[in-house]
Scaffold this motif. Structure first.
Motif, PDB file in Angstrom:
ATOM      1  N   GLU A 233       0.892  -1.135  -0.033  1.00 14.85           N
ATOM      2  CA  GLU A 233       0.028   0.078  -0.067  1.00 14.85           C
ATOM      3  C   GLU A 233       1.012   1.125  -0.030  1.00 14.85           C
ATOM      4  O   GLU A 233       2.325   1.157   0.281  1.00 14.85           O
ATOM      5  CB  GLU A 233      -0.730  -0.113   1.129  1.00 14.85           C
ATOM      6  CG  GLU A 233      -1.982  -1.026   1.309  1.00 14.85           C
ATOM      7  CD  GLU A 233      -2.726  -1.353   2.604  1.00 14.85           C
ATOM      8  OE1 GLU A 233      -3.851  -1.659   2.521  1.00 14.85           O
ATOM      9  OE2 GLU A 233      -2.099  -0.654   3.559  1.00 14.85           O
ATOM     10  N   GLU A 234       0.272   2.625  -0.449  1.00 13.27           N
ATOM     11  CA  GLU A 234       1.005   3.613  -0.117  1.00 13.27           C
ATOM     12  C   GLU A 234       0.943   4.430   0.914  1.00 13.27           C
ATOM     13  O   GLU A 234      -0.171   5.097   1.377  1.00 13.27           O
ATOM     14  CB  GLU A 234       0.548   4.626  -1.449  1.00 13.27           C
ATOM     15  CG  GLU A 234       1.322   5.524  -1.472  1.00 13.27           C
ATOM     16  CD  GLU A 234       0.842   6.877  -2.723  1.00 13.27           C
ATOM     17  OE1 GLU A 234      -0.201   7.712  -2.211  1.00 13.27           O
ATOM     18  OE2 GLU A 234       0.961   6.374  -3.810  1.00 13.27           O
ATOM     19  N   GLY A 235       2.164   4.429   1.856  1.00 13.89           N
ATOM     20  CA  GLY A 235       2.199   5.032   3.027  1.00 13.89           C
ATOM     21  C   GLY A 235       2.860   6.576   2.861  1.00 13.89           C
ATOM     22  O   GLY A 235       3.024   6.818   1.536  1.00 13.89           O
ATOM     23  N   LYS A 236       2.745   7.220   3.754  1.00 12.55           N
ATOM     24  CA  LYS A 236       3.075   8.730   3.593  1.00 12.55           C
ATOM     25  C   LYS A 236       4.161   9.051   4.816  1.00 12.55           C
ATOM     26  O   LYS A 236       4.089   8.415   5.869  1.00 12.55           O
ATOM     27  CB  LYS A 236       1.980   9.874   3.812  1.00 12.55           C
ATOM     28  CG  LYS A 236       1.007   9.723   2.623  1.00 12.55           C
ATOM     29  CD  LYS A 236       1.475  10.170   1.068  1.00 12.55           C
ATOM     30  CE  LYS A 236       0.535  10.263   0.182  1.00 12.55           C
ATOM     31  NZ  LYS A 236       1.004  10.719  -0.839  1.00 12.55           N
ATOM     32  N   ILE A 237       5.290   9.984   4.164  1.00 15.39           N
ATOM     33  CA  ILE A 237       6.163  10.145   5.157  1.00 15.39           C
ATOM     34  C   ILE A 237       6.254  11.828   5.080  1.00 15.39           C
ATOM     35  O   ILE A 237       6.303  12.528   3.919  1.00 15.39           O
ATOM     36  CB  ILE A 237       7.704   9.873   4.843  1.00 15.39           C
ATOM     37  CG1 ILE A 237       7.864   8.329   4.960  1.00 15.39           C
ATOM     38  CG2 ILE A 237       8.789  10.477   5.572  1.00 15.39           C
ATOM     39  CD1 ILE A 237       9.043   7.842   4.411  1.00 15.39           C
ATOM     40  N   LEU A 238       5.916  12.669   6.309  1.00 17.56           N
ATOM     41  CA  LEU A 238       5.919  13.983   6.307  1.00 17.56           C
ATOM     42  C   LEU A 238       7.087  14.533   6.848  1.00 17.56           C
ATOM     43  O   LEU A 238       7.430  14.221   8.085  1.00 17.56           O
ATOM     44  CB  LEU A 238       4.598  14.464   6.697  1.00 17.56           C
ATOM     45  CG  LEU A 238       3.250  14.085   5.858  1.00 17.56           C
ATOM     46  CD1 LEU A 238       2.849  12.650   6.283  1.00 17.56           C
ATOM     47  CD2 LEU A 238       2.058  15.083   6.377  1.00 17.56           C
ATOM     48  N   LEU A 239       7.751  15.595   6.381  1.00 20.08           N
ATOM     49  CA  LEU A 239       8.969  16.131   7.082  1.00 20.08           C
ATOM     50  C   LEU A 239       8.598  17.848   7.241  1.00 20.08           C
ATOM     51  O   LEU A 239       8.073  18.400   6.397  1.00 20.08           O
ATOM     52  CB  LEU A 239      10.098  16.214   6.168  1.00 20.08           C
ATOM     53  CG  LEU A 239      10.463  14.504   5.665  1.00 20.08           C
ATOM     54  CD1 LEU A 239      11.715  14.663   4.748  1.00 20.08           C
ATOM     55  CD2 LEU A 239      10.898  13.855   7.096  1.00 20.08           C
ATOM     56  N   PHE A 240       8.743  18.169   8.326  1.00 19.01           N
ATOM     57  CA  PHE A 240       8.340  19.630   8.729  1.00 19.01           C
ATOM     58  C   PHE A 240       9.696  20.351   8.962  1.00 19.01           C
ATOM     59  O   PHE A 240      10.235  19.755  10.026  1.00 19.01           O
ATOM     60  CB  PHE A 240       7.506  19.656   9.852  1.00 19.01           C
ATOM     61  CG  PHE A 240       6.129  19.023   9.751  1.00 19.01           C
ATOM     62  CD1 PHE A 240       5.185  19.916   9.555  1.00 19.01           C
ATOM     63  CD2 PHE A 240       5.866  17.637   9.750  1.00 19.01           C
ATOM     64  CE1 PHE A 240       3.612  19.417   9.176  1.00 19.01           C
ATOM     65  CE2 PHE A 240       4.584  17.175   9.488  1.00 19.01           C
ATOM     66  CZ  PHE A 240       3.573  18.144   9.133  1.00 19.01           C
ATOM     67  N   GLN A 241      10.200  21.461   8.429  1.00 17.08           N
ATOM     68  CA  GLN A 241      11.446  22.006   8.654  1.00 17.08           C
ATOM     69  C   GLN A 241      10.834  23.293   9.130  1.00 17.08           C
ATOM     70  O   GLN A 241      10.268  24.294   8.551  1.00 17.08           O
ATOM     71  CB  GLN A 241      12.149  22.226   7.304  1.00 17.08           C
ATOM     72  CG  GLN A 241      13.507  22.999   7.574  1.00 17.08           C
ATOM     73  CD  GLN A 241      14.288  23.388   6.310  1.00 17.08           C
ATOM     74  OE1 GLN A 241      13.780  22.669   5.043  1.00 17.08           O
ATOM     75  NE2 GLN A 241      15.275  23.775   6.361  1.00 17.08           N
ATOM     76  N   ASP A 242      11.288  23.582  10.402  1.00 13.31           N
ATOM     77  CA  ASP A 242      11.048  24.589  10.971  1.00 13.31           C
ATOM     78  C   ASP A 242      11.613  26.027  10.473  1.00 13.31           C
ATOM     79  O   ASP A 242      13.072  26.108  10.500  1.00 13.31           O
ATOM     80  CB  ASP A 242      11.662  24.791  12.699  1.00 13.31           C
ATOM     81  CG  ASP A 242      10.950  25.754  13.511  1.00 13.31           C
ATOM     82  OD1 ASP A 242      10.387  26.767  13.115  1.00 13.31           O
ATOM     83  OD2 ASP A 242      11.252  25.689  14.643  1.00 13.31           O
ATOM     84  N   ILE A 243      10.648  27.190  10.342  1.00 10.53           N
ATOM     85  CA  ILE A 243      11.313  28.243   9.379  1.00 10.53           C
ATOM     86  C   ILE A 243      11.549  29.302  10.552  1.00 10.53           C
ATOM     87  O   ILE A 243      12.065  30.324  10.006  1.00 10.53           O
ATOM     88  CB  ILE A 243      10.349  28.541   8.440  1.00 10.53           C
ATOM     89  CG1 ILE A 243       9.069  28.999   8.889  1.00 10.53           C
ATOM     90  CG2 ILE A 243      10.163  27.622   7.143  1.00 10.53           C
ATOM     91  CD1 ILE A 243       8.159  29.790   7.893  1.00 10.53           C
ATOM     92  N   SER A 244      11.311  28.916  11.515  1.00  7.23           N
ATOM     93  CA  SER A 244      11.798  29.915  12.808  1.00  7.23           C
ATOM     94  C   SER A 244      13.059  30.278  12.810  1.00  7.23           C
ATOM     95  O   SER A 244      13.638  31.638  12.762  1.00  7.23           O
ATOM     96  CB  SER A 244      11.516  29.587  14.051  1.00  7.23           C
ATOM     97  OG  SER A 244      12.112  28.407  14.609  1.00  7.23           O
ATOM     98  N   GLU A 245      14.234  29.235  12.496  1.00  5.01           N
ATOM     99  CA  GLU A 245      15.667  29.468  12.385  1.00  5.01           C
ATOM    100  C   GLU A 245      15.910  30.239  10.900  1.00  5.01           C
ATOM    101  O   GLU A 245      16.767  31.504  10.971  1.00  5.01           O
ATOM    102  CB  GLU A 245      16.288  28.185  11.961  1.00  5.01           C
ATOM    103  CG  GLU A 245      16.082  27.209  13.369  1.00  5.01           C
ATOM    104  CD  GLU A 245      17.018  27.717  14.304  1.00  5.01           C
ATOM    105  OE1 GLU A 245      18.077  28.365  14.188  1.00  5.01           O
ATOM    106  OE2 GLU A 245      16.598  27.691  15.662  1.00  5.01           O
ATOM    107  N   LEU A 246      14.991  30.256   9.945  1.00  2.22           N
ATOM    108  CA  LEU A 246      15.321  30.926   8.911  1.00  2.22           C
ATOM    109  C   LEU A 246      14.950  32.351   9.115  1.00  2.22           C
ATOM    110  O   LEU A 246      15.694  33.369   8.545  1.00  2.22           O
ATOM    111  CB  LEU A 246      14.385  30.391   7.462  1.00  2.22           C
ATOM    112  CG  LEU A 246      14.797  28.693   7.085  1.00  2.22           C
ATOM    113  CD1 LEU A 246      13.814  28.357   6.155  1.00  2.22           C
ATOM    114  CD2 LEU A 246      16.156  28.639   6.684  1.00  2.22           C
ATOM    115  N   GLU A 247      13.927  32.682   9.981  1.00  5.91           N
ATOM    116  CA  GLU A 247      13.648  33.973  10.215  1.00  5.91           C
ATOM    117  C   GLU A 247      14.784  34.699  10.914  1.00  5.91           C
ATOM    118  O   GLU A 247      15.002  35.653  10.746  1.00  5.91           O
ATOM    119  CB  GLU A 247      12.132  34.128  11.043  1.00  5.91           C
ATOM    120  CG  GLU A 247      11.077  33.703  10.305  1.00  5.91           C
ATOM    121  CD  GLU A 247       9.890  33.543  10.907  1.00  5.91           C
ATOM    122  OE1 GLU A 247       9.747  33.583  12.338  1.00  5.91           O
ATOM    123  OE2 GLU A 247       8.786  33.324  10.437  1.00  5.91           O
TER     124      GLU A 247
END
Length: 678
Positions: A211-225
């Protein structure tokens, strides 16, 4: 990465064609192997003896002493240790044989490989990779979510919990859409997810159920700010620098790592009659070669040029490298030309003052004087206090003083203090280490030599230590190491107060007080004929015997505190005390090197100490383990190194000392210590 060698069972026994049935049974019982590799005496593979062969021999009723040779299988599956891992993996999958023989690079038998070992090794490797991946994810700053084929969440790391404000427990085993509705709306392209102030990356993977599973990656942009804010600060700083350059009094320019001009001040342009657009972003060697800014890229050091001239205006260039992480990434050229006449005059006065200071420093270095007084000899021991008083009384006269004691007890300190409290304190104090000067040079060092006395002699000759010490004190350290021939000449000087220089025939009269020191048993040396009896009695007028530190146990703690004060000042440290475990180690140690060794140990410990107090781990290892064994091992190693160096240099002491990384005088002391004949 899993290595082939890690999954090979080593073969540490030798099975040949003459091996008996009994021997084979014993090996099978001990090793639990399915087969035995059969080799010749050089470990070349001849075949294998399997368990089935063993059973056949037993069923046929062969006696235990029967050789296994007829039952050996000549067709044996073997594999070399340097075979690529992927080939080994494929071979294991396709092979009908459960166990293979492993050969080394010279085709010698070294081990066995079984399918079971291969599977277990792969399983262990997979578990290791799983643990490594989980560790990386748990400590990553990127939030991670993983779902199965029905979008039920099966993994979330702490970084995501921090970003989302939810606990990992509240997320697991729930539908993604139930707790984060709309999270997967849109395509799989990275996009800004405003709710969590993150950049969301979505990717798919195939589950074990296809089946098709999902991988979600969240890059915190507070560091970019935060980086954007820092960038704004850099822009403001650049504006500040440009404004400073605009109104600078002197000429200033800056270059980048390729030595191209990035900023320039108006005074610089005025001095060299240039326009800003002719200079900016151009190589400095092309537009202003006279500044020679390229020098600092090679030297990596700031420097100041000599005086130069442009249109009748004198100037100097201060070249300064700009460094980052130890690498030059640019340069600053500061050109001083306004009111340079006044600066030039100041330089002249400064040069004159430096020359005068250098002259006085040189004269001071040439003079010889005692540096220590009774206040530098720290002790609370009653005998030491009595010894100091006796030595102070002896200092008032002119009699010869013999100071005795082990190495490191402070014999030289006593000699300095005696001179400083004597009537000769204003005169010179000359030190001669009899063990540090080669025997063939001792006489010329003591008495000097006349011009042309020997090959290599200075044109005007040289005055000796007795000449230098005339009217003052001559301290003869390690007197017990002086040769018998020189002892006779020294005795004459002590008795007659006169001597002849090497190669000379004119008597030189001197008034010198002798203080001698030794760590050797002179009485035993007299009995053995190694030290003149008449010189011994001439030196032993006043004898001071300094006890070793192990006989002054109460002094150890006092010396520790006093030496720490002195070393704090010398090293620039701020050590306030010593931990109880470290103090116990110091107090129980025998201190064969006496006060000198104690001072060296404290200096090392204070240099390494990181917590304001000396800890046990700051002390040398030998203080924290059985001492006699450690000292013996160290001395054995040192003696072996000295013998090897002397052998390699055919007895040349200067070359041997260089090879060992010690001074020649240090090598002479160690040769005496170990009584080596060279």
């Amino acid at each position: 990465m899993l290595e082939f060698r890690d999954i090979v069972t080593p073969v540490d026994c030798l099975v040949t064609e003459t091996t008996t049935l009994q021997e084979a049974v014993e090996i099978f019982m001990e090793k639990k192997w399915n087969l035995l590799p059969v080799t010749d005496l050089e470990r070349n593979l001849l075949g294998v003896f399997t368990r089935s062969g063993l059973y056949q021999m037993i069923l046929e009723g062969n006696p235990l002493e029967t050789a296994i040779q007829p039952y050996i299988k000549k067709e044996a599956r073997s594999i070399r240790i340097d075979t690529p891992y992927n080939e080994i993996e494929q071979a294991v999958k396709t092979s009908q044989v459960g166990t293979g023989v492993v050969l080394d690079e010279q085709d010698k038998v070294i081990g066995l490989l079984t399918k079971t070992e291969m599977v277990l090794a792969l399983l262990k490797s997979a578990n290791t990779l799983k643990e490594q991946l989980e560790t990386i994810l748990q400590h990553s700053n990127i939030g991670v979510l993983m779902t199965d084929g029905s979008q039920q969440m099966i993994y979330a790391n702490e970084a995501f919990a921090k970003i989302s404000g939810r606990t990992v427990a509240s997320i697991m085993s729930r539908k993604l859409g139930d707790i984060f509705p709309g999270l997967l709306n849109g395509d799989d392209m990275p996009h800004h997810y405003e709710k969590f102030k993150s950049i969301l990356h979505v990717s798919s993977y195939e589950t074990v159920n296809h089946e098709e599973g999902k991988i979600l990656l969240f890059q915190d942009i507070s560091e970019l700010e935060k980086m954007a804010e820092e960038l704004e600060t850099v822009k403001k700083l650049k504006l500040t620098i440009e404004t400073t350059l605009e109104y600078a009094y002197d000429g200033i320019l800056m270059t980048d790592e390729k030595n191209r001009i990035t900023m320039v001040s108006p005074p610089m342009l005025e001095l060299f009659s240039l326009e800003k657009n002719e200079v900016l972003h151009k190589p400095v060697e092309q537009v202003l070669p006279q500044l020679k800014l390229g020098n600092v890229f090679q030297s990596e050091m700031a420097e100041v040029s000599d005086f130069n001239e442009m249109n009748g205006i004198r100037y100097i260039v201060n070249r300064i490298p700009i460094k980052k992480d130890g690498k030059v990434i640019g340069a600053i050229g500061k050109v001083m030309f306004r009111q340079l006449n006044e600066v030039s005059e100041l330089f002249k006065r400064l040069q004159k003052a430096e020359n005068k200071a250098s002259f006085f420093h040189e004269q001071l270095q040439k003079s010889e004087s005692a540096r220590f007084t009774w206040d530098h000899i720290f002790s609370k021991d009653p005998y030491m206090e009595k010894l100091k008083k006796s030595a102070a009384k002896a200092a008032k006269g002119r009699s010869t003083v013999l100071i005795r004691g082990e190495s490191g007890t402070g014999k030289e300190l006593f000699a300095h203090a005696i001179h400083n409290s004597s009537a000769r304190s204003e005169r010179k104090f000359i030190v001669v280490n009899c063990a540090a000067i080669p025997e063939d040079l001792l006489e010329s060092e003591f008495f000097g030599y006349e011009e042309g006395a020997f090959t290599g002699a200075k044109l005007r000759g040289k005055i000796g230590k007795f000449d230098l010490a005339n009217g003052g004190t001559l301290f003869l350290d390690e007197i017990g190491d002086m040769s018998l021939s020189l002892q006779a000449k020294l005795l004459r000087v002590l008795q007659e107060r006169e001597f002849y220089r090497v190669g000379g025939n004119v008597r030189v009269k001197v008034d010198v007080r002798i203080i001698a020191a030794t760590n050797r048993n002179l009485e035993e040396m007299v009995r053995q004929g190694k030290f003149r009896e008449d010189l011994y009695y001439r030196l032993n007028v006043i004898s001071l015997n300094i006890p070793p530190l192990r006989d002054r146990v109460q002094d150890v703690e006092y010396l520790i505190m006093e030496l720490m004060k002195e070393l704090n000042s010398m090293l620039g440290t701020s050590i306030t005390g010593i931990a109880s475990s470290a103090k116990t180690a110091l107090l129980r140690y025998e201190w064969p090197g006496n006060v000198r060794e104690l001072r060296n140990v404290l200096e090392r410990a204070m240099t390494f100490a990181e917590h304001g107090k000396i800890q046990a781990e700051d002390l040398p290892d030998y203080l924290l383990s059985p001492l006699t064994e450690q000292i013996s091992l160290a001395e054995d190693a040192e003696l072996g190194a000295i013998r090897k160096a002397l052998s390699q240099t055919n007895g040349n002491k200067a070359k041997a000392a260089k090879l060992l990384g010690i001074s020649r005088s240090g090598l002479y002391e160690k040769i005496k210590k170990y009584q080596l004949s060279v």
